[in-house]
Design a protein around this motif. Sequence first.
Motif, PDB file in Angstrom:
ATOM      1  N   ALA A 152       0.817  -1.172  -0.050  1.00 27.08           N
ATOM      2  CA  ALA A 152       0.020   0.003  -0.068  1.00 27.08           C
ATOM      3  C   ALA A 152       0.732   1.165  -0.054  1.00 27.08           C
ATOM      4  CB  ALA A 152      -0.906  -0.029   1.113  1.00 27.08           C
ATOM      5  N   LEU A 153       1.893   1.084   0.825  1.00 24.98           N
ATOM      6  CA  LEU A 153       2.899   2.458   0.723  1.00 24.98           C
ATOM      7  C   LEU A 153       3.468   2.444  -0.439  1.00 24.98           C
ATOM      8  CD1 LEU A 153       4.934   2.378   4.161  1.00 24.98           C
ATOM      9  CD2 LEU A 153       3.545   4.027   3.491  1.00 24.98           C
ATOM     10  N   VAL A 154       4.135   1.631  -1.070  1.00 24.09           N
ATOM     11  CA  VAL A 154       4.731   1.656  -2.255  1.00 24.09           C
ATOM     12  C   VAL A 154       3.846   2.201  -3.499  1.00 24.09           C
ATOM     13  CG1 VAL A 154       5.755   0.261  -4.284  1.00 24.09           C
ATOM     14  CG2 VAL A 154       6.516  -0.251  -2.023  1.00 24.09           C
ATOM     15  N   HIS A 155       2.517   2.063  -3.312  1.00 28.47           N
ATOM     16  CA  HIS A 155       1.592   2.482  -4.361  1.00 28.47           C
ATOM     17  C   HIS A 155       1.032   3.648  -4.057  1.00 28.47           C
ATOM     18  CE1 HIS A 155       1.999  -1.618  -5.849  1.00 28.47           C
ATOM     19  NE2 HIS A 155       2.291  -1.143  -6.901  1.00 28.47           N
ATOM     20  N   SER A 156       1.269   4.543  -2.843  1.00 26.87           N
ATOM     21  CA  SER A 156       0.879   5.574  -2.540  1.00 26.87           C
ATOM     22  C   SER A 156       1.820   6.741  -2.999  1.00 26.87           C
ATOM     23  CB  SER A 156       0.728   5.802  -0.920  1.00 26.87           C
ATOM     24  OG  SER A 156       1.818   5.829  -0.470  1.00 26.87           O
ATOM     25  N   SER A 157       1.477   8.084  -2.867  1.00 28.62           N
ATOM     26  CA  SER A 157       2.463   9.114  -3.035  1.00 28.62           C
ATOM     27  C   SER A 157       3.578   8.732  -2.517  1.00 28.62           C
ATOM     28  CB  SER A 157       1.821  10.507  -2.725  1.00 28.62           C
ATOM     29  OG  SER A 157       1.496  10.509  -1.293  1.00 28.62           O
ATOM     30  N   PHE A 158       3.786   8.299  -1.087  1.00 27.94           N
ATOM     31  CA  PHE A 158       4.846   8.191  -0.457  1.00 27.94           C
ATOM     32  C   PHE A 158       5.922   7.176  -1.249  1.00 27.94           C
ATOM     33  CE2 PHE A 158       7.717   6.116   2.753  1.00 27.94           C
ATOM     34  CZ  PHE A 158       8.091   7.085   3.088  1.00 27.94           C
ATOM     35  N   GLY A 159       5.317   5.990  -1.778  1.00 28.59           N
ATOM     36  CA  GLY A 159       6.273   5.293  -2.745  1.00 28.59           C
ATOM     37  C   GLY A 159       6.672   5.870  -4.018  1.00 28.59           C
ATOM     38  N   ARG A 160       6.032   6.662  -4.333  1.00 27.61           N
ATOM     39  CA  ARG A 160       6.381   7.482  -5.933  1.00 27.61           C
ATOM     40  C   ARG A 160       7.400   8.552  -5.323  1.00 27.61           C
ATOM     41  NH1 ARG A 160       0.897   7.020  -7.016  1.00 27.61           N
ATOM     42  NH2 ARG A 160       0.323   8.862  -6.031  1.00 27.61           N
TER      43      ARG A 160
ATOM     44  N   VAL B 104       5.532   7.625 -17.446  1.00 26.92           N
ATOM     45  CA  VAL B 104       5.080   9.221 -17.717  1.00 26.92           C
ATOM     46  C   VAL B 104       4.080   9.798 -16.923  1.00 26.92           C
ATOM     47  CG1 VAL B 104       4.098  10.568 -19.453  1.00 26.92           C
ATOM     48  CG2 VAL B 104       5.932   8.825 -20.220  1.00 26.92           C
ATOM     49  N   TRP B 105       3.086   8.853 -16.730  1.00 26.39           N
ATOM     50  CA  TRP B 105       2.072   9.384 -15.774  1.00 26.39           C
ATOM     51  C   TRP B 105       2.405   9.574 -14.484  1.00 26.39           C
ATOM     52  CZ3 TRP B 105      -3.186  10.856 -16.552  1.00 26.39           C
ATOM     53  CH2 TRP B 105      -3.778  10.969 -15.496  1.00 26.39           C
ATOM     54  N   GLU B 106       3.056   8.638 -13.871  1.00 30.04           N
ATOM     55  CA  GLU B 106       3.557   8.811 -12.514  1.00 30.04           C
ATOM     56  C   GLU B 106       4.656  10.106 -12.389  1.00 30.04           C
ATOM     57  OE1 GLU B 106       3.688   4.067 -10.873  1.00 30.04           O
ATOM     58  OE2 GLU B 106       5.434   4.727 -12.303  1.00 30.04           O
ATOM     59  N   LEU B 142       2.198  13.375 -24.942  1.00 28.79           N
ATOM     60  CA  LEU B 142       2.406  12.378 -24.284  1.00 28.79           C
ATOM     61  C   LEU B 142       1.529  11.258 -23.859  1.00 28.79           C
ATOM     62  CD1 LEU B 142       5.609  13.718 -22.220  1.00 28.79           C
ATOM     63  CD2 LEU B 142       5.762  12.133 -23.947  1.00 28.79           C
ATOM     64  N   ALA B 143       0.067  11.801 -24.383  1.00 31.82           N
ATOM     65  CA  ALA B 143      -0.924  10.975 -23.745  1.00 31.82           C
ATOM     66  C   ALA B 143      -0.885   9.496 -24.037  1.00 31.82           C
ATOM     67  CB  ALA B 143      -2.172  11.532 -24.239  1.00 31.82           C
ATOM     68  N   ASP B 144      -0.286   9.391 -25.177  1.00 29.88           N
ATOM     69  CA  ASP B 144      -0.228   7.819 -25.754  1.00 29.88           C
ATOM     70  C   ASP B 144       0.943   7.269 -24.884  1.00 29.88           C
ATOM     71  OD1 ASP B 144      -2.230   8.363 -27.439  1.00 29.88           O
ATOM     72  OD2 ASP B 144      -1.050   8.627 -29.025  1.00 29.88           O
ATOM     73  N   LYS B 145       1.623   7.804 -24.293  1.00 23.99           N
ATOM     74  CA  LYS B 145       2.883   7.382 -23.807  1.00 23.99           C
ATOM     75  C   LYS B 145       2.640   7.052 -22.181  1.00 23.99           C
ATOM     76  CE  LYS B 145       5.473   7.083 -27.640  1.00 23.99           C
ATOM     77  NZ  LYS B 145       6.189   5.791 -28.177  1.00 23.99           N
ATOM     78  N   ARG B 146       1.507   7.423 -21.729  1.00 23.19           N
ATOM     79  CA  ARG B 146       1.325   7.379 -20.303  1.00 23.19           C
ATOM     80  C   ARG B 146       1.921   6.117 -19.406  1.00 23.19           C
ATOM     81  NH1 ARG B 146      -4.393   8.984 -19.419  1.00 23.19           N
ATOM     82  NH2 ARG B 146      -4.040   9.579 -21.574  1.00 23.19           N
ATOM     83  N   ASN B 147       1.999   5.209 -20.276  1.00 24.19           N
ATOM     84  CA  ASN B 147       2.287   4.157 -19.287  1.00 24.19           C
ATOM     85  C   ASN B 147       3.708   3.429 -19.494  1.00 24.19           C
ATOM     86  OD1 ASN B 147      -0.231   3.757 -17.877  1.00 24.19           O
ATOM     87  ND2 ASN B 147      -0.965   2.765 -19.525  1.00 24.19           N
ATOM     88  N   MET B 163       9.308  18.956 -19.712  1.00 25.15           N
ATOM     89  CA  MET B 163       8.316  20.490 -19.424  1.00 25.15           C
ATOM     90  C   MET B 163       7.132  19.872 -18.903  1.00 25.15           C
ATOM     91  SD  MET B 163       9.496  22.852 -20.738  1.00 25.15           S
ATOM     92  CE  MET B 163       8.158  24.071 -20.832  1.00 25.15           C
ATOM     93  N   ALA B 164       6.497  18.587 -19.038  1.00 22.95           N
ATOM     94  CA  ALA B 164       5.047  18.229 -18.484  1.00 22.95           C
ATOM     95  C   ALA B 164       5.289  18.248 -17.134  1.00 22.95           C
ATOM     96  CB  ALA B 164       4.935  16.895 -19.194  1.00 22.95           C
ATOM     97  N   ARG B 165       6.378  17.876 -16.500  1.00 22.76           N
ATOM     98  CA  ARG B 165       6.683  17.928 -15.140  1.00 22.76           C
ATOM     99  C   ARG B 165       6.203  19.193 -14.493  1.00 22.76           C
ATOM    100  NH1 ARG B 165      11.454  14.314 -12.984  1.00 22.76           N
ATOM    101  NH2 ARG B 165      12.624  15.980 -13.929  1.00 22.76           N
TER     102      ARG B 165
END
Lengths: 291, 254
Positions: A152-160, B104-106, B142-147, B163-165
Motif C-alpha cells: 500500500a505504501l509503495v503504491h501511494s504518493s509516499f512510494g512514488r 510518464v503518468w507517475e 505524451l498522452a499515448d505514452k502515459r504507461n 516540461m510536462a512535469r
Amino acid sequence: MEAYIFNLVNLIAIYAILAVTLNFIMGYAGIYSLAHAVFFGLGAYTSAWVAQNVHPSILLTIPAAMMAAAALSLLLALPALRVRGEYFVAASLGLQVLAVTIFSEWKSFTGGIGGVLAIPPANVFGIEVFKPAHFAILSVVALVIVMALINALVHSSFGRNLRAIHDSESAAASFGKNVPMIKTISVVISAALAAVAGALYASYLSFINVESFTLDASVLVMAMVIIGGTGTVAGPIVGAALLMLLPSLISWFDFLPQTEIGALQQIIYGLGMTLLMIFRPGGIVGRRAKA
Amino acid sequence: MNMTASANDAPLMQIRNLDKSFGGVKAVDDVSMDLRAGIVTTLVGPNGAGKTTFFNLITGNLTRDGGQVTWLGRDTAGMKPYRIARAGVGRTYQDLRLFDGMTVWENVLNATEHGAFPVPISRAHRIARRERIERVLERTCLADKRNTRAIDLAYAERKFLSMARIMATEAKLWLLDEPASGLDPNSYERFLAILREDVAEGVTVCIIEHNLDIVIGISDRIAFLDRGRLLADGDPHTVMNDPELAKIYFGDRE
C-alpha cells in the motif's frame, strides 16, 4: 516430519519479513542498510523482555518491539541520511558492529553471550501458541500483513516519492519533496516492521542470543533481497525461501559431505550470487538487464 | 510581450549582487537582476558563462557566497531547495533528471505530490488533478505514452516530459535550462506554442537557451552573461545586435 516442515515455514516467514522490509528501502529508496539484523535483534530482545516482565500477549510484545526499533533507527537515519548515500552504508555497518557488542555485554537486557532463555510462547488473545504448525499461521499472517502494508505504501504518493528520490534526489527536491525527511521515514518504517520479525522469532524459539543478530545475518538478509530480485514484490520471499531451504537441501543430498555443511553452504551462496549477478543482475524475479 | 502591463508591479524575484566562486574562479560575479511577472527572460552566453550556476543559486541547490535573492518579497537565504520549490519556483535540468524508473503518468503525477506522508485527498481534488495531468499530457503529446517508463522514451519525448512535469505544478516562475536544445523543427514549434500559452496564462519564465530563434522569437528581454558577469540586460534586438557581445557569443574573442 510435519514439525520439521512447519519449522521451515516459520523460519522462512520470519526471514521473509526481514527481506521484504529491507527491500522496501533498498529497492524503492535506494538506501542500502547493513544494520537490518540490529532491528531484528532489538525487536527480539525487547519482545522477550516484555513477555518475561510484563505479559506475553503479542498485542504488547510486537508494538513494544516496533517502537524500540523505530526509535533506534531514527538515531541512525537522522544524521546519516542528510549526507550522500554511501555514508548510510558505512553508518549502518558501524551501528551493526556496535550493536553486536552491546547485545553481548548488556547482560540485564540481552543475557550477554548466553542469551535470553525460557521466553514465554506468544499469547494471541489469551491462547498460547507454541506448536510449529500453529505458530505457522501466526507467522504467515504477520508476513501477509507486512507485505500488504508495504504494498500500500509503495503504491501511494509516499512510494512514488521514494522512487523519485531513488532516480534523482535533486529533481525530487525541485518538486518540493523534503528528501531527508522522506528517506528517514522510510528507514523508520522498515526498522519497525523488521522488529515484528524479531518479536516472532523470540517467542517462536523461546531462546535467543546474539549469534542470530550479527553482521552475517544482515548480509544474509541482503543476499535474500538481491538473489530474489531487488525492488520486486515476490523477489524477497523467493530469496528468503531459497536461502532458508538451502541447508535442508544440502543435507537431503546424502552424497555431499555432511560434516562440512557450513562451508558448503558458503560456497553455494557465494557462487550462486556471483553467477546470478553476471547472468541475471535483477535477481531471480527481477526483470532482465536491458540490452 | 505584456511588459507594459507588468512593468509597474514589484518583481517576483529580485536578485542583488549575487556571487559564487568555485576554487578561486568566479562562476557568478556580482549579478543583479529583476524577474517580473509575465516577462520571458532569456539568459544567453558562451558555455561556462555561469548560467546554470545562476539557476542553482536562486533555487538553493548551491549556496551563494554573497548577495541577496528575494522571492515575493521574502529573502530566500538559508531556504532549502524544496522550500523554494514549494514557494513557487520551478525548474528543469539540462540533463533532465527524469524519474527514469517511473511511467510518464507517475512522473507528472509525482511532480504535484509534496507531502512526506500520503494524505487522503478529496474526490473533487483527485478528479481535478487527473484532468490537469491529462491536459498536460495532451499538450506535450505524451498522452499515448502515459504507461511508458521515462527511460524508454525517445529523446524529444524525454524533453517534453521534463516540461510536462513543471507544467503540472503550480510554479509561478519557471527556470528552464536549455529545454529546446536538440529538438527537431516540429517539436520545437510545439515547444514554443506551449511556452506562449503558459506565459499568456501568467507564468513567468527564465530560460537558458543557445538557439537564437528562440532567443529572438519568444524573449521579452535578454540577459547576457560571460565569465559570471552580467554584460547586458535589455530588449532582444539591442542586446543581440551589439557587436561586442556577438564577438563573445560566437567565440571571436580577442
